[in-house]
Design an enzyme around this catalytic site. Structure first.
Site, mmCIF file in Angstrom:
data_model
loop_
_atom_site.group_PDB
_atom_site.id
_atom_site.type_symbol
_atom_site.label_atom_id
_atom_site.label_comp_id
_atom_site.label_asym_id
_atom_site.label_seq_id
_atom_site.Cartn_x
_atom_site.Cartn_y
_atom_site.Cartn_z
ATOM 1 N N ASP A 54 3.880 -5.974 -9.355
ATOM 2 C CA ASP A 54 3.131 -6.908 -8.648
ATOM 3 C C ASP A 54 2.546 -7.825 -9.529
ATOM 4 O O ASP A 54 2.473 -7.716 -10.935
ATOM 5 C CB ASP A 54 1.777 -5.896 -8.214
ATOM 6 C CG ASP A 54 0.721 -6.528 -7.463
ATOM 7 O OD1 ASP A 54 1.322 -6.233 -6.106
ATOM 8 O OD2 ASP A 54 -0.115 -7.209 -7.510
ATOM 9 N N ARG A 89 6.391 -0.408 2.541
ATOM 10 C CA ARG A 89 5.763 0.776 3.275
ATOM 11 C C ARG A 89 6.270 0.876 4.613
ATOM 12 O O ARG A 89 6.236 2.108 5.378
ATOM 13 C CB ARG A 89 3.943 0.888 3.513
ATOM 14 C CG ARG A 89 3.555 1.166 2.163
ATOM 15 C CD ARG A 89 2.201 0.619 2.030
ATOM 16 N NE ARG A 89 2.056 -0.778 2.179
ATOM 17 C CZ ARG A 89 0.743 -1.415 2.071
ATOM 18 N NH1 ARG A 89 -0.413 -0.968 2.080
ATOM 19 N NH2 ARG A 89 0.848 -2.842 1.966
ATOM 20 N N ARG A 98 8.543 -8.705 0.141
ATOM 21 C CA ARG A 98 7.962 -7.126 0.269
ATOM 22 C C ARG A 98 9.127 -6.289 1.024
ATOM 23 O O ARG A 98 8.930 -5.433 1.644
ATOM 24 C CB ARG A 98 6.688 -7.138 1.084
ATOM 25 C CG ARG A 98 5.331 -7.630 0.603
ATOM 26 C CD ARG A 98 4.762 -6.926 -0.558
ATOM 27 N NE ARG A 98 3.961 -7.505 -1.221
ATOM 28 C CZ ARG A 98 2.578 -7.233 -0.891
ATOM 29 N NH1 ARG A 98 2.147 -6.603 0.052
ATOM 30 N NH2 ARG A 98 1.515 -7.957 -1.814
ATOM 31 N N TYR A 157 -7.933 -13.631 -7.825
ATOM 32 C CA TYR A 157 -8.400 -12.112 -7.952
ATOM 33 C C TYR A 157 -9.059 -11.738 -9.044
ATOM 34 O O TYR A 157 -9.845 -10.740 -9.209
ATOM 35 C CB TYR A 157 -6.892 -11.139 -8.007
ATOM 36 C CG TYR A 157 -6.212 -11.266 -6.630
ATOM 37 C CD1 TYR A 157 -6.642 -10.329 -5.581
ATOM 38 C CD2 TYR A 157 -5.215 -12.390 -6.316
ATOM 39 C CE1 TYR A 157 -5.867 -10.682 -4.380
ATOM 40 C CE2 TYR A 157 -4.795 -12.288 -5.107
ATOM 41 C CZ TYR A 157 -5.070 -11.634 -4.095
ATOM 42 O OH TYR A 157 -4.594 -11.452 -2.925
ATOM 43 N N ARG A 202 7.039 6.772 -3.357
ATOM 44 C CA ARG A 202 5.586 6.083 -3.787
ATOM 45 C C ARG A 202 4.694 7.365 -3.903
ATOM 46 O O ARG A 202 3.998 7.697 -4.758
ATOM 47 C CB ARG A 202 5.053 5.366 -2.639
ATOM 48 C CG ARG A 202 3.667 4.769 -3.006
ATOM 49 C CD ARG A 202 3.335 3.716 -1.935
ATOM 50 N NE ARG A 202 1.910 3.262 -2.287
ATOM 51 C CZ ARG A 202 0.618 3.759 -1.863
ATOM 52 N NH1 ARG A 202 0.734 5.140 -1.360
ATOM 53 N NH2 ARG A 202 -0.427 3.155 -1.873
HETATM 54 O O1 CP3 Z 1 8.445 -8.432 -2.445
HETATM 55 C C1 CP3 Z 1 8.555 -7.355 -3.081
HETATM 56 O O2 CP3 Z 1 9.069 -6.415 -2.315
HETATM 57 C C2 CP3 Z 1 8.297 -7.222 -4.671
HETATM 58 C C3 CP3 Z 1 7.192 -6.413 -4.990
HETATM 59 C C4 CP3 Z 1 5.934 -7.219 -4.699
HETATM 60 C C5 CP3 Z 1 4.756 -6.873 -4.402
HETATM 61 N N1 CP3 Z 1 3.636 -7.463 -4.508
HETATM 62 C C6 CP3 Z 1 4.453 -5.219 -4.218
HETATM 63 C C7 CP3 Z 1 3.372 -4.671 -3.496
HETATM 64 C C8 CP3 Z 1 5.484 -8.749 -4.814
HETATM 65 C C9 CP3 Z 1 6.430 -9.922 -5.204
HETATM 66 C C10 CP3 Z 1 3.921 -8.797 -4.676
HETATM 67 C C11 CP3 Z 1 3.491 -9.874 -4.895
HETATM 68 C C12 CP3 Z 1 1.998 -9.929 -4.616
HETATM 69 N N2 CP3 Z 1 1.129 -9.280 -4.876
HETATM 70 C C13 CP3 Z 1 1.150 -11.250 -3.995
HETATM 71 C C14 CP3 Z 1 2.143 -12.348 -3.847
HETATM 72 C C15 CP3 Z 1 2.630 -12.585 -2.401
HETATM 73 C C16 CP3 Z 1 1.754 -12.362 -1.236
HETATM 74 O O3 CP3 Z 1 1.851 -11.250 -0.565
HETATM 75 O O4 CP3 Z 1 0.882 -13.080 -1.010
HETATM 76 C C17 CP3 Z 1 -0.056 -10.631 -4.106
HETATM 77 C C18 CP3 Z 1 -1.197 -11.540 -3.544
HETATM 78 C C19 CP3 Z 1 -0.048 -9.277 -4.505
HETATM 79 C C20 CP3 Z 1 -1.480 -8.675 -4.628
HETATM 80 C C21 CP3 Z 1 -1.511 -7.425 -3.859
HETATM 81 N N3 CP3 Z 1 -0.840 -6.443 -4.280
HETATM 82 C C22 CP3 Z 1 -2.345 -7.125 -2.866
HETATM 83 C C23 CP3 Z 1 -3.454 -8.110 -2.158
HETATM 84 C C24 CP3 Z 1 -2.069 -6.022 -2.450
HETATM 85 C C25 CP3 Z 1 -2.676 -5.172 -1.227
HETATM 86 C C26 CP3 Z 1 -2.169 -5.544 0.059
HETATM 87 C C27 CP3 Z 1 -1.049 -4.837 0.547
HETATM 88 O O5 CP3 Z 1 -0.097 -5.065 1.013
HETATM 89 O O6 CP3 Z 1 -1.219 -3.727 0.430
HETATM 90 C C28 CP3 Z 1 -0.947 -5.418 -3.172
HETATM 91 C C29 CP3 Z 1 -0.325 -4.105 -2.830
HETATM 92 C C30 CP3 Z 1 1.175 -4.097 -3.038
HETATM 93 N N4 CP3 Z 1 2.006 -4.824 -3.914
HETATM 94 C C31 CP3 Z 1 2.040 -3.372 -2.076
HETATM 95 C C32 CP3 Z 1 3.318 -3.624 -2.713
HETATM 96 C C33 CP3 Z 1 4.637 -2.990 -2.087
HETATM 97 C C34 CP3 Z 1 1.790 -2.358 -1.292
HETATM 98 C C35 CP3 Z 1 1.260 -1.132 -2.060
HETATM 99 C C36 CP3 Z 1 1.378 0.086 -1.522
HETATM 100 O O7 CP3 Z 1 2.464 0.678 -1.613
HETATM 101 O O8 CP3 Z 1 0.484 0.942 -1.151
#
Ligand code: CP3
Length: 342
Positions: free
Chosen positions: A73, A27, A23, A150, A36
């Site tokens: 994602d 944010r 990540r 999911y 964003r």
């Molecule tokens: O790592 C990186 O920087 C690359 C991009 C990336 C994102 N999600 C961007 C993201 C990667 C590799 C993921 C993987 C992901 N997404 C996983 C597996 C890894 C982990 O964290 O366990 C999972 C379970 C998801 C599903 C997901 N996406 C959830 C549950 C959420 C909400 C939780 C949160 O952190 O807000 C997301 C949103 C998400 N994916 C964000 C980002 C940068 C935040 C979104 C935002 O900008 O509001």
């Protein structure tokens, strides 16, 4: 081969481990929040190649990480397969649910995902041109079990209860879903590699809730199928597997699946992982994300201890899970400085 990350993945023990962060585009960075806002929402950002490229590059410019991970994602693949997907601000993802055979009938086939995912491939292509020469580009997908949790529940769940219920109550539907996700993940990652990804990572964030035989069948077996096929199609492309919170399940996972690197969370200690996992493969990890919030001497001490523990074998420094939005960007700089001077 000069890129540090690729050298570690090839099994080389390096004086200083390469470093990146799960990540890392997120944010906690003001420049991410600005881009964003420009995109409108998270999914629009994922599907906008120009802006997705921009946020992928932001942490590389700011910190000089050794790897960039494609901004996308794990839930884009279910959407490409026909699931409805949206994000509720402050809460997380929502999807249409799969509760039985009817849910599967609406799904597309493994070869029908590419039109929908074309903007992601475009982002990979642009990144492979724009990244600095020393930076490795990582593509990724969710592992079938985690993505299925999911798709079945329609949201994140604390214990993956609905997915376990379908696994036990309707093994046919559950098996068909895992199979579709396994084969379409192969196609998805193959296209990322063809577009320029140099490494791919498989995120199994909820692997820890599968135990015993279920872990073998739904975490290990799908990873093995995906990795075996990717290696056949794209010899030499390294794979990082992340069966998060697998505990003892980490032992032998890289050997059994063919993964070049095992990413570990911080529920296992670095000395334990060095002893039990590093003889088999490169290990990635595993500083607790909270240090990016709290910083200070604890961050320095723990970072040094992890580098020290893994010094005898191939290691990629990373967090144990994603960095959180409340992290202080200064602490990330302190972690990198500590790793590179350790
Ligand atoms: O790592 C990186 O920087 C690359 C991009 C990336 C994102 N999600 C961007 C993201 C990667 C590799 C993921 C993987 C992901 N997404 C996983 C597996 C890894 C982990 O964290 O366990 C999972 C379970 C998801 C599903 C997901 N996406 C959830 C549950 C959420 C909400 C939780 C949160 O952190 O807000 C997301 C949103 C998400 N994916 C964000 C980002 C940068 C935040 C979104 C935002 O900008 O509001």
């Amino acid at each position: 081969m000069t890129k540090l990350l690729l050298r570690a993945l090839a099994g080389e023990t390096l004086p200083t481990p390469p470093i990146w962060m799960m990540r890392q585009a997120g944010r906690y960075l003001p420049e991410y929040r600005a881009t964003r806002a420009k995109a409108g929402d998270f999914l629009s950002l994922c599907y906008n190649p120009e802006l997705a490229t921009e946020v992928t590059l932001q942490p590389i410019r700011r910190y000089g990480f050794d790897a960039a991970i494609l901004f996308a994602d794990i839930l884009l693949l279910p959407q490409a397969l026909g699931a409805d997907l949206w994000f509720v601000t402050g809460e997380g993802p929502r999807l249409s649910t799969i509760t039985g055979p009817d849910g599967m009938r609406g799904m597309k086939g493994k070869d029908d995902i590419h039109d929908h995912l074309a903007p992601v491939y475009e982002t990979v292509r642009t990144l492979s041109q724009e990244l600095p020469d020393e930076t490795t580009l990582i593509g990724f997908a969710g592992a079938p079990w985690t993505v299925a949790t999911y798709m079945i529940a329609g949201r994140g769940t604390p214990d993956q209860g609905p997915a376990h219920a379908l696994r036990e109550g309707d093994p046919e539907t559950f098996g068909a879903l895992i199979d579709l996700l396994t084969t379409s993940t192969i196609e998805y990652l193959s296209m990322q590699i063809e577009a320029g990804a140099e490494v791919v990572k498989l995120f199994d964030s909820w692997a820890g809730s599968l135990k015993g035989d279920a872990f073998q069948r739904f975490a290990l077996e799908p990873a093995k199928r995906i990795i075996t096929e990717l290696k056949a199609r794209h010899p030499g492309i390294p794979v990082i597997a992340f069966p998060r919170e697998a505990g003892d399940g980490y032992v032998g996972f890289a050997k059994a699946t063919g993964a070049d690197c095992l990413a570990v969370d911080n529920s296992v200690s670095a000395p334990w992982a060095a002893e039990h996992l590093q003889p088999d493969s490169c290990v990635q990890g595993n500083l607790a994300s909270r240090h990016m919030v709290t910083g200070g001497q604890d961050l320095i001490d723990e970072t040094r201890a992890i580098v020290e523990a893994f010094r005898g074998g191939p290691h990629i420094f990373n967090l144990g899970h994603g960095i959180t939005p409340d992290a202080d960007p200064e602490n990330v700089a302190l972690m990198i400085e500590t790793v590179r001077s350790a």
